[in-house]
Scaffold this motif. Sequence first.
Motif, PDB file in Angstrom:
ATOM      1  N   ILE A   5      -8.574  16.181   5.814  1.00 45.13           N
ATOM      2  CA  ILE A   5      -7.592  16.068   4.742  1.00 45.13           C
ATOM      3  C   ILE A   5      -6.250  16.640   5.188  1.00 45.13           C
ATOM      4  CG2 ILE A   5      -6.978  16.911   2.440  1.00 45.13           C
ATOM      5  CD1 ILE A   5      -9.987  16.812   1.747  1.00 45.13           C
ATOM      6  N   THR A   6      -6.289  17.829   5.766  1.00 48.40           N
ATOM      7  CA  THR A   6      -5.051  18.480   6.213  1.00 48.40           C
ATOM      8  C   THR A   6      -4.340  17.631   7.270  1.00 48.40           C
ATOM      9  OG1 THR A   6      -5.931  20.683   5.741  1.00 48.40           O
ATOM     10  CG2 THR A   6      -4.085  20.540   7.291  1.00 48.40           C
ATOM     11  N   ALA A   7      -5.099  17.121   8.230  1.00 50.60           N
ATOM     12  CA  ALA A   7      -4.498  16.334   9.305  1.00 50.60           C
ATOM     13  C   ALA A   7      -3.844  15.064   8.776  1.00 50.60           C
ATOM     14  CB  ALA A   7      -5.559  15.987  10.352  1.00 50.60           C
ATOM     15  N   ARG A   8      -4.518  14.378   7.881  1.00 49.15           N
ATOM     16  CA  ARG A   8      -3.970  13.118   7.374  1.00 49.15           C
ATOM     17  C   ARG A   8      -2.756  13.347   6.473  1.00 49.15           C
ATOM     18  NH1 ARG A   8      -4.136   7.724   8.814  1.00 49.15           N
ATOM     19  NH2 ARG A   8      -3.619   6.443   7.005  1.00 49.15           N
ATOM     20  N   PHE A   9      -2.893  14.274   5.540  1.00 47.79           N
ATOM     21  CA  PHE A   9      -1.800  14.495   4.599  1.00 47.79           C
ATOM     22  C   PHE A   9      -0.578  15.108   5.271  1.00 47.79           C
ATOM     23  CE2 PHE A   9      -4.634  14.706   0.535  1.00 47.79           C
ATOM     24  CZ  PHE A   9      -4.884  13.366   0.661  1.00 47.79           C
ATOM     25  N   SER A  10      -0.788  15.886   6.305  1.00 50.78           N
ATOM     26  CA  SER A  10       0.324  16.464   7.034  1.00 50.78           C
ATOM     27  C   SER A  10       1.043  15.452   7.918  1.00 50.78           C
ATOM     28  CB  SER A  10      -0.150  17.642   7.893  1.00 50.78           C
ATOM     29  OG  SER A  10      -0.699  18.664   7.087  1.00 50.78           O
ATOM     30  N   SER A  11       0.378  14.340   8.198  1.00 58.70           N
ATOM     31  CA  SER A  11       0.964  13.329   9.058  1.00 58.70           C
ATOM     32  C   SER A  11       2.026  12.494   8.369  1.00 58.70           C
ATOM     33  CB  SER A  11      -0.130  12.382   9.573  1.00 58.70           C
ATOM     34  OG  SER A  11      -0.576  11.526   8.520  1.00 58.70           O
ATOM     35  N   GLY A  12       2.035  12.535   7.046  1.00 57.18           N
ATOM     36  CA  GLY A  12       2.991  11.730   6.283  1.00 57.18           C
ATOM     37  C   GLY A  12       2.520  10.304   6.044  1.00 57.18           C
ATOM     38  N   LEU A  13       1.373   9.941   6.596  1.00 54.31           N
ATOM     39  CA  LEU A  13       0.858   8.579   6.436  1.00 54.31           C
ATOM     40  C   LEU A  13       0.202   8.382   5.069  1.00 54.31           C
ATOM     41  CD1 LEU A  13      -0.698   8.092   9.982  1.00 54.31           C
ATOM     42  CD2 LEU A  13       1.469   7.205   9.126  1.00 54.31           C
ATOM     43  N   TYR A  52       0.838  -1.197   0.000  1.00 53.96           N
ATOM     44  CA  TYR A  52       0.000   0.000   0.000  1.00 53.96           C
ATOM     45  C   TYR A  52       0.873   1.247   0.000  1.00 53.96           C
ATOM     46  CZ  TYR A  52      -3.918  -3.008   1.391  1.00 53.96           C
ATOM     47  OH  TYR A  52      -4.881  -3.974   1.443  1.00 53.96           O
ATOM     48  N   SER A  53       0.446   2.240  -0.753  1.00 51.16           N
ATOM     49  CA  SER A  53       1.106   3.545  -0.732  1.00 51.16           C
ATOM     50  C   SER A  53       0.717   4.310   0.518  1.00 51.16           C
ATOM     51  CB  SER A  53       0.675   4.358  -1.964  1.00 51.16           C
ATOM     52  OG  SER A  53      -0.675   4.797  -1.804  1.00 51.16           O
ATOM     53  N   ILE A  54       1.288   5.510   0.672  1.00 56.65           N
ATOM     54  CA  ILE A  54       0.740   6.438   1.658  1.00 56.65           C
ATOM     55  C   ILE A  54      -0.681   6.800   1.210  1.00 56.65           C
ATOM     56  CG2 ILE A  54       2.972   7.328   2.367  1.00 56.65           C
ATOM     57  CD1 ILE A  54       2.496   9.756   0.556  1.00 56.65           C
ATOM     58  N   THR A  55      -1.402   7.522   2.038  1.00 55.73           N
ATOM     59  CA  THR A  55      -2.817   7.812   1.756  1.00 55.73           C
ATOM     60  C   THR A  55      -2.990   8.564   0.446  1.00 55.73           C
ATOM     61  OG1 THR A  55      -3.254   7.922   4.128  1.00 55.73           O
ATOM     62  CG2 THR A  55      -4.901   8.900   2.666  1.00 55.73           C
ATOM     63  N   SER A  56      -3.886   8.042  -0.393  1.00 59.40           N
ATOM     64  CA  SER A  56      -4.197   8.708  -1.657  1.00 59.40           C
ATOM     65  C   SER A  56      -5.472   9.540  -1.562  1.00 59.40           C
ATOM     66  CB  SER A  56      -4.344   7.686  -2.787  1.00 59.40           C
ATOM     67  OG  SER A  56      -5.378   6.747  -2.493  1.00 59.40           O
ATOM     68  N   LEU A  57      -6.390   9.150  -0.679  1.00 56.17           N
ATOM     69  CA  LEU A  57      -7.657   9.865  -0.541  1.00 56.17           C
ATOM     70  C   LEU A  57      -8.111   9.847   0.907  1.00 56.17           C
ATOM     71  CD1 LEU A  57      -9.672   8.379  -3.553  1.00 56.17           C
ATOM     72  CD2 LEU A  57      -8.812  10.724  -3.394  1.00 56.17           C
ATOM     73  N   ASP A  92       6.991   2.854  -4.201  1.00 58.68           N
ATOM     74  CA  ASP A  92       7.912   3.909  -3.781  1.00 58.68           C
ATOM     75  C   ASP A  92       7.829   5.120  -4.705  1.00 58.68           C
ATOM     76  OD1 ASP A  92       8.707   2.260  -1.743  1.00 58.68           O
ATOM     77  OD2 ASP A  92      10.594   1.637  -2.693  1.00 58.68           O
ATOM     78  N   GLN A  93       7.679   4.873  -5.998  1.00 61.01           N
ATOM     79  CA  GLN A  93       7.565   5.986  -6.950  1.00 61.01           C
ATOM     80  C   GLN A  93       6.223   6.710  -6.785  1.00 61.01           C
ATOM     81  OE1 GLN A  93      10.134   7.019  -8.807  1.00 61.01           O
ATOM     82  NE2 GLN A  93      11.275   5.370  -7.788  1.00 61.01           N
ATOM     83  N   VAL A  94       5.170   5.960  -6.538  1.00 60.62           N
ATOM     84  CA  VAL A  94       3.852   6.557  -6.295  1.00 60.62           C
ATOM     85  C   VAL A  94       3.896   7.437  -5.048  1.00 60.62           C
ATOM     86  CG1 VAL A  94       1.507   5.995  -5.501  1.00 60.62           C
ATOM     87  CG2 VAL A  94       2.466   4.840  -7.512  1.00 60.62           C
ATOM     88  N   ASP A  95       4.557   6.955  -3.996  1.00 59.59           N
ATOM     89  CA  ASP A  95       4.661   7.749  -2.768  1.00 59.59           C
ATOM     90  C   ASP A  95       5.326   9.105  -3.040  1.00 59.59           C
ATOM     91  OD1 ASP A  95       3.428   5.849  -1.243  1.00 59.59           O
ATOM     92  OD2 ASP A  95       5.248   5.110  -0.268  1.00 59.59           O
ATOM     93  N   LYS A  96       6.344   9.108  -3.882  1.00 60.76           N
ATOM     94  CA  LYS A  96       7.022  10.363  -4.203  1.00 60.76           C
ATOM     95  C   LYS A  96       6.067  11.344  -4.881  1.00 60.76           C
ATOM     96  CE  LYS A  96      11.640   8.328  -4.742  1.00 60.76           C
ATOM     97  NZ  LYS A  96      12.735   8.024  -5.703  1.00 60.76           N
ATOM     98  N   VAL A  97       5.268  10.846  -5.811  1.00 56.16           N
ATOM     99  CA  VAL A  97       4.312  11.718  -6.498  1.00 56.16           C
ATOM    100  C   VAL A  97       3.258  12.228  -5.523  1.00 56.16           C
ATOM    101  CG1 VAL A  97       2.608  11.872  -8.353  1.00 56.16           C
ATOM    102  CG2 VAL A  97       4.685  10.520  -8.693  1.00 56.16           C
TER     103      VAL A  97
END
Length: 289
Positions: A281-289, A109-114, A248-253
């Motif tokens: 959204i802000t909380a999750r994406f800022s967490s790096g997860l 699994y990538s980091i969170t996409s949505l 890993d490449q998806v995570d970078k994008v």
Amino acid sequence: MPIARRKLMLAGLGGASALPSWGQAGTGDERDVTWVVENFEPYFIQSGPLKGKGIGDRVNQTLIDGLPDYRHQTAHVPILRITEGFKSGRHLAITTYLKNPADFELVHYSITSLVVPPLELTLRRADWQVIWRSAPQISLRRFLQSGKVIGVAGRRFYGEAISNIVADKQHDPKGVFTQQSTHYRNLAEIVARKRIDATIGYGAELRFLELSNPPAEPLVSVPIVENADYLYAHVAVPKTPWGEELRDQVDKVLRKQRNTPAYRAIMLDWFGHSAALEHAITARFSSGL
């Protein structure tokens, strides 16, 4: 057993269509990737004036644009075939996957996409107003215990809170009714025709249904008491060296794009603008997860 006596309706996915010619594990070009689209509006919209403008469609395009070293194609694949593709290590990816414990041995699994609002209960508006007195939220357990029939898609993962309730045989002693069906649309239409009492989906799914093909009976989407948490989707790839590299490449994008206004609009355009969603959204994406 008549439907009226069943508390839970499980809808499996029909149609075992053949897989596209993805590269098998250990074969094929390492730069080829197939982005899977499902029969799952408004995540993937495959026809009509909104074709290609679904939530998942737009995430796919963001990743395709951000991965120029890969050769990309998209393919519609029934969800059971997606699982088979992961098992065999095919070169595929799907961008809207919830983490499902049943798939942990098969999937990276990538980091969170949505960031996705909680699933809700879809029922007839008249029943909601009369039986449930227009309640702002409904207990799923109470709904089932009152003898109502809920339809769910057999291979769709609704998150642990809902899955534990609908699979709880101790509180559902009358058994399970199984019907072949696709995702939300068919089940919501069955609710409208008064064959079952409710189904489970995102509010955005009902909005798309009403926009594209209004049901015979007005429906409403109501929050579920036991399911108040936001959900997090990820890009899922096969658990192989190829999949690990793509992940890993998806995570970078995603790290570069997902906090941009354009990427946030992918969610807000369909889920609606609200302070609660934007905070989530802000909380999750800022967490790096």
